[in-house]
Structure formats: C-alpha cells, structure tokens
Design a protein around this motif. Structure first.
Motif, PDB file in Angstrom:
ATOM      1  N   ASP A 103      50.501  49.929  43.700  1.00 22.55           N
ATOM      2  CA  ASP A 103      50.951  49.967  42.306  1.00 22.55           C
ATOM      3  C   ASP A 103      49.790  50.110  41.334  1.00 22.55           C
ATOM      4  O   ASP A 103      49.980  50.475  40.174  1.00 22.55           O
ATOM      5  N   GLY A 104      48.585  49.783  41.805  1.00 24.66           N
ATOM      6  CA  GLY A 104      47.415  49.868  40.946  1.00 24.66           C
ATOM      7  C   GLY A 104      47.353  48.789  39.880  1.00 24.66           C
ATOM      8  O   GLY A 104      46.685  48.958  38.857  1.00 24.66           O
ATOM      9  N   LEU A 105      48.049  47.659  40.103  1.00 27.46           N
ATOM     10  CA  LEU A 105      48.047  46.588  39.095  1.00 27.46           C
ATOM     11  C   LEU A 105      46.769  45.754  39.211  1.00 27.46           C
ATOM     12  O   LEU A 105      46.388  45.349  40.313  1.00 27.46           O
ATOM     13  N   PRO A 106      46.105  45.465  38.097  1.00 26.57           N
ATOM     14  CA  PRO A 106      44.917  44.613  38.138  1.00 26.57           C
ATOM     15  C   PRO A 106      45.289  43.194  38.564  1.00 26.57           C
ATOM     16  O   PRO A 106      46.298  42.638  38.120  1.00 26.57           O
ATOM     17  N   ILE A 107      44.470  42.618  39.441  1.00 28.01           N
ATOM     18  CA  ILE A 107      44.655  41.239  39.909  1.00 28.01           C
ATOM     19  C   ILE A 107      43.307  40.544  39.813  1.00 28.01           C
ATOM     20  O   ILE A 107      42.268  41.131  40.136  1.00 28.01           O
ATOM     21  N   ALA A 108      43.314  39.303  39.363  1.00 29.00           N
ATOM     22  CA  ALA A 108      42.055  38.573  39.185  1.00 29.00           C
ATOM     23  C   ALA A 108      42.212  37.139  39.673  1.00 29.00           C
ATOM     24  O   ALA A 108      43.307  36.569  39.654  1.00 29.00           O
ATOM     25  N   ILE A 109      41.100  36.562  40.126  1.00 27.56           N
ATOM     26  CA  ILE A 109      41.064  35.152  40.493  1.00 27.56           C
ATOM     27  C   ILE A 109      39.848  34.538  39.819  1.00 27.56           C
ATOM     28  O   ILE A 109      38.762  35.132  39.817  1.00 27.56           O
ATOM     29  N   MET A 110      40.033  33.377  39.215  1.00 30.00           N
ATOM     30  CA  MET A 110      38.951  32.724  38.482  1.00 30.00           C
ATOM     31  C   MET A 110      38.934  31.241  38.839  1.00 30.00           C
ATOM     32  O   MET A 110      39.979  30.576  38.846  1.00 30.00           O
ATOM     33  N   GLU A 111      37.735  30.742  39.142  1.00 28.10           N
ATOM     34  CA  GLU A 111      37.596  29.324  39.459  1.00 28.10           C
ATOM     35  C   GLU A 111      37.797  28.486  38.197  1.00 28.10           C
ATOM     36  O   GLU A 111      37.171  28.733  37.173  1.00 28.10           O
ATOM     37  N   LEU A 112      38.669  27.492  38.295  1.00 21.95           N
ATOM     38  CA  LEU A 112      38.925  26.604  37.157  1.00 21.95           C
ATOM     39  C   LEU A 112      38.142  25.309  37.276  1.00 21.95           C
ATOM     40  O   LEU A 112      37.522  24.863  36.314  1.00 21.95           O
ATOM     41  N   ASP A 113      38.205  24.693  38.433  1.00 21.71           N
ATOM     42  CA  ASP A 113      37.561  23.392  38.615  1.00 21.71           C
ATOM     43  C   ASP A 113      36.936  23.359  40.000  1.00 21.71           C
ATOM     44  O   ASP A 113      37.651  23.316  41.017  1.00 21.71           O
ATOM     45  N   GLU A 114      35.599  23.398  40.050  1.00 23.05           N
ATOM     46  CA  GLU A 114      34.909  23.439  41.335  1.00 23.05           C
ATOM     47  C   GLU A 114      35.158  22.175  42.136  1.00 23.05           C
ATOM     48  O   GLU A 114      35.378  22.226  43.348  1.00 23.05           O
ATOM     49  N   ASP A 115      35.114  21.017  41.468  1.00 17.70           N
ATOM     50  CA  ASP A 115      35.303  19.750  42.170  1.00 17.70           C
ATOM     51  C   ASP A 115      36.712  19.626  42.738  1.00 17.70           C
ATOM     52  O   ASP A 115      36.906  19.167  43.875  1.00 17.70           O
ATOM     53  N   ALA A 116      37.700  20.047  41.945  1.00 15.09           N
ATOM     54  CA  ALA A 116      39.084  19.945  42.404  1.00 15.09           C
ATOM     55  C   ALA A 116      39.472  21.102  43.314  1.00 15.09           C
ATOM     56  O   ALA A 116      40.507  21.048  44.001  1.00 15.09           O
ATOM     57  N   GLY A 117      38.653  22.148  43.329  1.00 15.24           N
ATOM     58  CA  GLY A 117      38.950  23.302  44.161  1.00 15.24           C
ATOM     59  C   GLY A 117      40.164  24.082  43.691  1.00 15.24           C
ATOM     60  O   GLY A 117      40.961  24.555  44.503  1.00 15.24           O
TER      61      GLY A 117
END
Length: 291
Positions: free
Chosen positions: A29-43
């Motif tokens: 589909d060519g849809l953009p997907i992103a992942i971003m770390e929110l809280d390193e300690d909480a994972g």
C-alpha cells in the motif's frame, strides 16, 4: 490529500514484532509506518500508521487484525494531519545530495554545482524520489557503472516518481528513456522535472500500470531497465521484466530492504537473470542483474 495518523503504545518485545508485521501488511500500500521509543526504562514504544483520506477505517481494521494475531488489543488513537504538501515543506530544508558525479539539488542550490558535476534539479512535488533516499542514491551509483561499461541505447525507468533516474540516464548517456509511473500525479511531476532539466528530447513520460500499456510494446524491448519501487511488486513483475529486456541487457532494482534481497534475487534467477552486484546503503539494497 489529508492523512490520519493512527497510533498506539506497546511494550517491547511485542512492539518490535508488531511493527515488523505491520510493515509487511502495508508494504504494497506504500503507507508510512513509524516506531518511536517513548520510555526506555519502561520499554514502551509508540507505533504510527499514516492512512490516506477515506481509508482510515479500513487501515484501522487491518491494524487491529494484525494486533489480534499477536494477542494484543491496542487502544488506537487518531490524529488528523493538516492538508499540507509535506514533500514540498520538507524539501525546503534539504541539502543537495551527491551520488558519484551526480548532484541532486533544488533551484536554490544551483550554485553548489562544481566542474564535472552532472546536476539534476528537482523541484518539490508530490512524487517520491528526490535523491535523499538511499535507494535513489544507490541506483544512481549502479547506473553510472552500467552506462560506462555497457553503453545502453534504450532504457526504461519503471515507477519513475520524480524522474531523477530517467533524467540521470538522459544527461549521462544521451539515450532514449521511457519514464512511467502508475500515479498520474507522479507522471505530471516527472514531466515537469524532465522539462526543467532540458532533457525532453530524450525522456518520454507516461502513466502506465504494469506492462499492459501499449507504450511498452511501442518503445521496447529495452537494453536497460531500472525500477525503484517495492520488493513484492518487483518479484511479481519478474516474468514481464524478462519479456521486455533484451538478452544481455541490465536490470537495476531497488526499493528493497536488506532482509528482502535474497527473495528478490531468487525470483529473478527463476527468469534466467544472473546476479551481478548488490549495493547496500542505509538499510536498503540496489541489485544489478543481467539477462
């Protein structure tokens, strides 16, 4: 066209597995997907999928179906993004990109060209492919070598986007190039960039899906084809690529992640293509094959 960002929070390692599954789900589909770390300690990570206007409900359904297969039921939130030409906006701050002898730049950076440079001036538009992506730069590097060694005379840029690669071939080799895209907007942008770079005498642009359009029969067969799209469509197109490429011709493929490289090479080996070289750049590969 406006977009909606569908986003949710998940904990690792579930988030990384779910992100990989969503990449596969929406790849065609060519849809953009992103992942971003929110809280390193909480994972915890935030995963976002960007849906085009009118497809939000369908994209949401598919996200939840994928999550359910991972035994997850995320709480999806939606953010309607302003109707802004984000490509134009992002290009305002982009610097020129060098790839071998090529310098891909906007009109405001014409003075950056040096003696010996092959300048490709690309104005901001709605089409993908400005030279700032690893796949475009990789193609430019491989094409430079192919042209030098093989002196092709009739080329195809399949999925041309902003026509960077077609323009590069025209400027470097002064050969006939057919530049096609399935998106009429991309074709319009490509045609304008071809005019801007004064290579209209060499490059013909056309809106065409697959190889069914009569323009391919009229302009082919080709002794060089470059296709910077996505791995799955490239694999499906392998038989048609073979049918439209002259024996001994070169095929340059990109838009392929490192992990997809072996599957793509195998698909073309089944069509009697020989692997010549794989160039790795920024997690993507550019593959040179010969028929």
């Amino acid at each position: 066209m406006s977009q909606t960002r569908l986003h949710f929070i998940a904990t690792r390692p579930a988030s990384t597995g779910l992100f990989a599954a969503l990449e596969t789900e929406f790849e065609d589909d060519g849809l953009p997907i992103a992942i971003m770390e929110l809280d390193e300690d909480a994972g915890t990570d935030e995963i976002s999928v960007y849906a085009d206007d009118g497809t939000t409900q369908e994209v949401e359904r598919r996200i939840l179906a994928i999550a359910a297969r991972h035994d997850l039921s995320p709480s999806l939130e939606q953010e309607v993004l302003p109707d802004i030409d984000w490509v134009t906006k992002s290009l305002e701050g982009l610097k020129p990109v060098r790839a071998g002898r090529f310098l891909v730049h906007g009109s405001h950076d014409r003075d950056r060209r040096r003696t010996g440079d092959i300048g490709i001036e690309i104005e901001a538009g709605l089409a993908f492919g400005t030279g700032h992506h690893g796949t475009t730069a990789g193609c430019l590097e491989v094409l430079t070598q192919v042209v030098r060694r093989e002196s092709p005379r009739n080329a195809l840029d399949l999925g041309t986007g902003s026509a960077v690669l077609a323009i590069a071939l025209a400027k470097m080799a002064r050969i006939s190039v057919l530049a096609t895209d399935i998106d009429a907007v991309a074709t319009a942008v490509a045609k304008e960039n071809v005019r801007l770079n004064a290579v209209s005498a060499y490059v013909e642009t056309a809106t065409a899906a697959g190889f069914q359009n009569p323009v391919f029969a009229r302009r082919g067969p080709f002794d060089l084809i470059v296709a910077n799209i996505l791995a799955r469509p490239l694999m499906k197109l392998a038989p048609q690529m073979a049918a439209h490429l002259l024996p001994g011709g070169s095929l340059v493929l990109s838009g392929i992640l490192d992990r997809q490289r072996d599957a793509v090479v195998a698909a073309y080996a089944g069509q009697r293509f020989r692997h010549v070289r794989t160039l790795h750049r920024e997690g993507w590969v550019t593959i040179h094959l010969k028929r």
